[in-house]
Design a protein around this motif. Structure first.
Motif, mmCIF file in Angstrom:
data_model
loop_
_atom_site.group_PDB
_atom_site.id
_atom_site.type_symbol
_atom_site.label_atom_id
_atom_site.label_comp_id
_atom_site.label_asym_id
_atom_site.label_seq_id
_atom_site.Cartn_x
_atom_site.Cartn_y
_atom_site.Cartn_z
ATOM 1 N N SER A 13 0.835 -1.198 0.000
ATOM 2 C CA SER A 13 0.000 0.000 0.000
ATOM 3 C C SER A 13 0.873 1.253 0.000
ATOM 4 C CB SER A 13 -0.888 -0.032 1.246
ATOM 5 O OG SER A 13 -1.710 1.087 1.269
ATOM 6 N N ARG A 14 0.432 2.276 -0.748
ATOM 7 C CA ARG A 14 1.159 3.539 -0.811
ATOM 8 C C ARG A 14 0.302 4.649 -0.224
ATOM 9 N NH1 ARG A 14 5.884 3.205 -3.415
ATOM 10 N NH2 ARG A 14 5.978 5.337 -4.161
ATOM 11 N N VAL A 15 0.959 5.626 0.385
ATOM 12 C CA VAL A 15 0.284 6.769 0.994
ATOM 13 C C VAL A 15 1.015 8.042 0.565
ATOM 14 C CG1 VAL A 15 -0.549 5.462 2.994
ATOM 15 C CG2 VAL A 15 1.662 6.627 3.113
ATOM 16 N N PHE A 16 0.382 9.163 0.805
ATOM 17 C CA PHE A 16 1.004 10.448 0.529
ATOM 18 C C PHE A 16 1.334 11.136 1.844
ATOM 19 C CE2 PHE A 16 -0.978 9.524 -3.439
ATOM 20 C CZ PHE A 16 -0.115 10.064 -4.380
ATOM 21 N N LEU A 17 2.540 11.671 1.930
ATOM 22 C CA LEU A 17 3.023 12.365 3.109
ATOM 23 C C LEU A 17 3.210 13.830 2.723
ATOM 24 C CD1 LEU A 17 4.143 11.785 6.014
ATOM 25 C CD2 LEU A 17 6.374 11.560 4.952
ATOM 26 N N PHE A 18 2.697 14.757 3.544
ATOM 27 C CA PHE A 18 2.867 16.180 3.282
ATOM 28 C C PHE A 18 4.157 16.649 3.920
ATOM 29 C CE2 PHE A 18 1.997 20.649 4.713
ATOM 30 C CZ PHE A 18 2.093 21.228 3.457
ATOM 31 N N GLY A 19 5.013 17.254 3.121
ATOM 32 C CA GLY A 19 6.264 17.820 3.612
ATOM 33 C C GLY A 19 6.250 19.328 3.431
ATOM 34 N N TYR A 20 6.617 20.075 4.468
ATOM 35 C CA TYR A 20 6.589 21.535 4.406
ATOM 36 C C TYR A 20 7.911 22.158 4.846
ATOM 37 C CZ TYR A 20 5.831 20.716 9.319
ATOM 38 O OH TYR A 20 5.966 20.262 10.598
ATOM 39 N N GLY A 21 8.839 21.329 5.304
ATOM 40 C CA GLY A 21 10.140 21.808 5.770
ATOM 41 C C GLY A 21 11.233 20.994 5.089
ATOM 42 N N SER A 22 12.010 20.281 5.878
ATOM 43 C CA SER A 22 13.137 19.517 5.325
ATOM 44 C C SER A 22 12.686 18.401 4.384
ATOM 45 C CB SER A 22 13.986 18.929 6.451
ATOM 46 O OG SER A 22 13.227 18.011 7.219
ATOM 47 N N ILE A 32 4.065 23.472 11.619
ATOM 48 C CA ILE A 32 2.852 24.127 11.144
ATOM 49 C C ILE A 32 1.809 24.023 12.238
ATOM 50 C CG2 ILE A 32 3.298 23.828 8.675
ATOM 51 C CD1 ILE A 32 1.337 21.487 8.656
ATOM 52 N N ALA A 33 0.904 24.976 12.211
ATOM 53 C CA ALA A 33 -0.172 25.002 13.203
ATOM 54 C C ALA A 33 -1.466 25.358 12.497
ATOM 55 C CB ALA A 33 0.131 26.029 14.287
ATOM 56 N N GLN A 34 -2.563 24.887 13.049
ATOM 57 C CA GLN A 34 -3.863 25.212 12.470
ATOM 58 C C GLN A 34 -4.072 26.721 12.537
ATOM 59 O OE1 GLN A 34 -6.647 22.639 14.511
ATOM 60 N NE2 GLN A 34 -6.434 21.124 12.893
ATOM 61 N N PRO A 89 6.503 4.426 9.915
ATOM 62 C CA PRO A 89 7.202 4.406 11.208
ATOM 63 C C PRO A 89 8.587 5.048 11.148
ATOM 64 C CG PRO A 89 6.116 2.313 10.839
ATOM 65 C CD PRO A 89 6.011 3.085 9.549
ATOM 66 N N GLU A 90 9.286 4.927 10.013
ATOM 67 C CA GLU A 90 10.599 5.565 9.883
ATOM 68 C C GLU A 90 10.460 7.085 9.889
ATOM 69 O OE1 GLU A 90 13.143 3.787 6.797
ATOM 70 O OE2 GLU A 90 11.699 2.124 6.818
ATOM 71 N N PHE A 91 9.432 7.592 9.202
ATOM 72 C CA PHE A 91 9.192 9.033 9.220
ATOM 73 C C PHE A 91 8.732 9.486 10.596
ATOM 74 C CE2 PHE A 91 9.200 8.535 4.609
ATOM 75 C CZ PHE A 91 9.929 9.644 4.229
ATOM 76 N N ASP A 92 7.924 8.682 11.275
ATOM 77 C CA ASP A 92 7.502 9.022 12.637
ATOM 78 C C ASP A 92 8.705 9.124 13.569
ATOM 79 O OD1 ASP A 92 4.822 9.153 11.946
ATOM 80 O OD2 ASP A 92 4.373 7.120 12.640
ATOM 81 N N LEU A 93 9.687 8.250 13.392
ATOM 82 C CA LEU A 93 10.901 8.299 14.198
ATOM 83 C C LEU A 93 11.692 9.567 13.877
ATOM 84 C CD1 LEU A 93 12.708 6.857 16.254
ATOM 85 C CD2 LEU A 93 13.778 5.660 14.344
ATOM 86 N N ARG A 94 11.835 9.863 12.596
ATOM 87 C CA ARG A 94 12.558 11.064 12.173
ATOM 88 C C ARG A 94 11.883 12.326 12.700
ATOM 89 N NH1 ARG A 94 14.358 13.070 6.219
ATOM 90 N NH2 ARG A 94 14.140 15.289 6.590
ATOM 91 N N TYR A 136 6.817 15.837 16.175
ATOM 92 C CA TYR A 136 5.628 16.291 15.464
ATOM 93 C C TYR A 136 4.506 15.263 15.620
ATOM 94 C CZ TYR A 136 8.987 19.347 13.098
ATOM 95 O OH TYR A 136 9.964 20.258 12.816
ATOM 96 N N ASP A 137 3.281 15.719 15.448
ATOM 97 C CA ASP A 137 2.121 14.827 15.440
ATOM 98 C C ASP A 137 1.681 14.629 14.000
ATOM 99 O OD1 ASP A 137 1.925 14.688 18.263
ATOM 100 O OD2 ASP A 137 0.893 16.618 18.288
ATOM 101 N N ARG A 138 1.517 13.385 13.595
ATOM 102 C CA ARG A 138 1.038 13.093 12.241
ATOM 103 C C ARG A 138 -0.479 13.200 12.229
ATOM 104 N NH1 ARG A 138 0.493 7.646 9.964
ATOM 105 N NH2 ARG A 138 2.006 6.969 11.499
ATOM 106 N N LEU A 139 -1.014 13.942 11.255
ATOM 107 C CA LEU A 139 -2.453 14.127 11.093
ATOM 108 C C LEU A 139 -2.877 13.662 9.709
ATOM 109 C CD1 LEU A 139 -2.722 17.816 12.349
ATOM 110 C CD2 LEU A 139 -3.170 15.762 13.681
ATOM 111 N N GLU A 140 -4.115 13.242 9.598
ATOM 112 C CA GLU A 140 -4.673 12.932 8.284
ATOM 113 C C GLU A 140 -5.310 14.206 7.739
ATOM 114 O OE1 GLU A 140 -7.902 9.930 6.272
ATOM 115 O OE2 GLU A 140 -6.809 9.286 8.053
#
Length: 105
Positions: free
Chosen positions: A2-11, A54-56, A75-80, A84-88
């Motif tokens: 399964s593939r997902v999309f991750l939003f990146g706004y910094g590094s 980022i903040a709401q 999980p690797e991105f969560d560790l990195r 931060y809190d991951r949100l959908e």
């Protein structure tokens, strides 16, 4: 897999930086996300600096990228990104830039 999309706004916008966490193939889409704004408010006491977060923020938007990854890499991105809190994000609040096309889901 399964593939997902991750939003990146910094590094994570930087391919070289992102590849330190994920070496798989990843398409990227330039986007803006509604109701958020970038803030320099995540203190890193070890490095003596602040990191971007980022903040709401109703009525605001933040630019970045969507990058497609294998779901098993989350999980690797969560560790990195452990501070931060991951949100959908609702797809309705994501807008592609230029000629880019968003995924249907």
């Amino acid at each position: 897999m399964s593939r997902v999309f991750l939003f990146g706004y910094g590094s994570l916008i930087n391919e070289r930086s992102r590849s330190k966490t994920y070496s798989g193939e990843s398409a990227t889409i330039p986007v803006a996300v509604d109701h958020f704004e970038r803030r320099w408010n995540l203190e890193n006491h070890v490095r003596g600096a602040c990191a971007v977060s980022i903040a709401q923020a109703p009525g605001k938007h933040v630019n970045g990228i969507l990058t497609e990854i294998e779901e098993s890499a989350l999980p690797e991105f969560d560790l990195r990104e452990h501070k931060y809190d991951r949100l959908e994000l609702p797809l309705a609040e994501v807008t592609a830039w230029g000629n880019a096309v968003l995924p249907e889901e």
